[in-house]
Every structure is written in C-alpha cells, then in structure tokens.
Design a protein around this motif. Sequence first.
Motif, PDB file in Angstrom:
ATOM      1  N   GLY A  42       0.673  -1.151   0.206  1.00 40.40           N
ATOM      2  CA  GLY A  42      -0.082  -0.048   0.118  1.00 40.40           C
ATOM      3  C   GLY A  42       0.951   1.171  -0.166  1.00 40.40           C
ATOM      4  N   ARG A  43       2.043   1.213  -0.108  1.00 41.22           N
ATOM      5  CA  ARG A  43       3.023   2.286  -0.255  1.00 41.22           C
ATOM      6  C   ARG A  43       3.039   3.045  -1.575  1.00 41.22           C
ATOM      7  NH1 ARG A  43       9.491   2.368  -0.365  1.00 41.22           N
ATOM      8  NH2 ARG A  43       9.752   4.844  -0.132  1.00 41.22           N
ATOM      9  N   LEU A  44       2.675   4.313  -1.726  1.00 43.39           N
ATOM     10  CA  LEU A  44       2.611   4.874  -2.846  1.00 43.39           C
ATOM     11  C   LEU A  44       4.011   5.084  -3.463  1.00 43.39           C
ATOM     12  CD1 LEU A  44       0.574   6.680  -4.774  1.00 43.39           C
ATOM     13  CD2 LEU A  44       1.485   8.846  -3.535  1.00 43.39           C
ATOM     14  N   VAL A  45       4.100   4.626  -4.710  1.00 48.08           N
ATOM     15  CA  VAL A  45       5.599   4.446  -5.345  1.00 48.08           C
ATOM     16  C   VAL A  45       5.500   5.303  -6.593  1.00 48.08           C
ATOM     17  CG1 VAL A  45       6.001   2.330  -4.483  1.00 48.08           C
ATOM     18  CG2 VAL A  45       4.913   2.497  -6.699  1.00 48.08           C
ATOM     19  N   ALA A  46       4.252   5.815  -6.975  1.00 49.56           N
ATOM     20  CA  ALA A  46       4.374   6.706  -8.282  1.00 49.56           C
ATOM     21  C   ALA A  46       2.937   7.554  -8.368  1.00 49.56           C
ATOM     22  CB  ALA A  46       4.761   5.787  -9.690  1.00 49.56           C
TER      23      ALA A  46
END
Length: 153
Positions: free
Chosen positions: A124-128
């Motif tokens: 669930g980590r925003l990477v883009a």
Amino acid sequence: MKELNPEWVRSVLEAANGCPYFQLQSMNILELAPGRSKIRIDVQTKHLQPFGQVHGGVFSSLIDAAGWWAAYTVIEEGLGLTTLEMKLNYLAPVQNGKLIGLGRSIKVGRNIGLAEAGLENEDGRLVAHGTVTVMIVPALKMEGQSTGPSKFI
C-alpha cells in the motif's frame, strides 16, 4: 454519476485484459466503477531494467491505463478516448511483488478529460503518482463495443 451496467463491466474486463498490450505487460484491470479503476501487474523478471528495478515504462503504462480507464467509465456510451498527455512522478523503486494502479477521474468535459492515478506496491506504499489528460474521440470504438451490453443502467 451514472451507474455502470455490471454486464458491460464484465465485457470490458474480458476485452481489455485479453488485449495484446495488457497480455505483454501481464496487466489486469481488477475493478471499474464510475470515475474509478484498479489495475494490477504482478512484477516479473520481464518488467525489470538492468539495475534490477521495475522499468519506468511499466510504471508509466500502469499510470496511463489506470487514469484512462477511470475517465472512460464516465464518458457517454459509444465514445472513445486517447491519451493526449501524461505527467508522472516516480516516488520509490520497486523490485518485486505487485503494483496496483488506482485511477480517479477528476473532470471530463465534452472534448477533454483529466484523471489521476496513484501506483502502490503490495504493502500500500505510494511509489508513483501521475495525471493523464485524455481527448474524447467519437469515431474511436473498442472492438465489440457496438454489439455488447449497454454501458449504463
């Protein structure tokens, strides 16, 4: 917003997920809702660049597709879209796992639309994050669109 016909959603998922580019990227639309989309890629070796990270083009494909499909869910039946412009911010590298593109339609007018998409890893980590500007093209039709179920209920 108009309610999408579940039969239309099923037919679109079948057609889109079976298209050659989605197959090449191992990309799948998981969900479509009015103004929203959810698309996944399970990262494979073919997605990696020489330094062992997912290639930026894979991120770009997912951002473009998630934004495009979010906008597509709100345009009138029988119309098509094409991407005019895309802006993308890469926020973190990814080496493996799943990439989930979450698209949201911001505004769609008569000719131009704007959508955004966030790309998350499996934690669930925003990477883009990106924005996608689309143009409505009346003559552009998805294969089988004219014979399939109605788009809206």
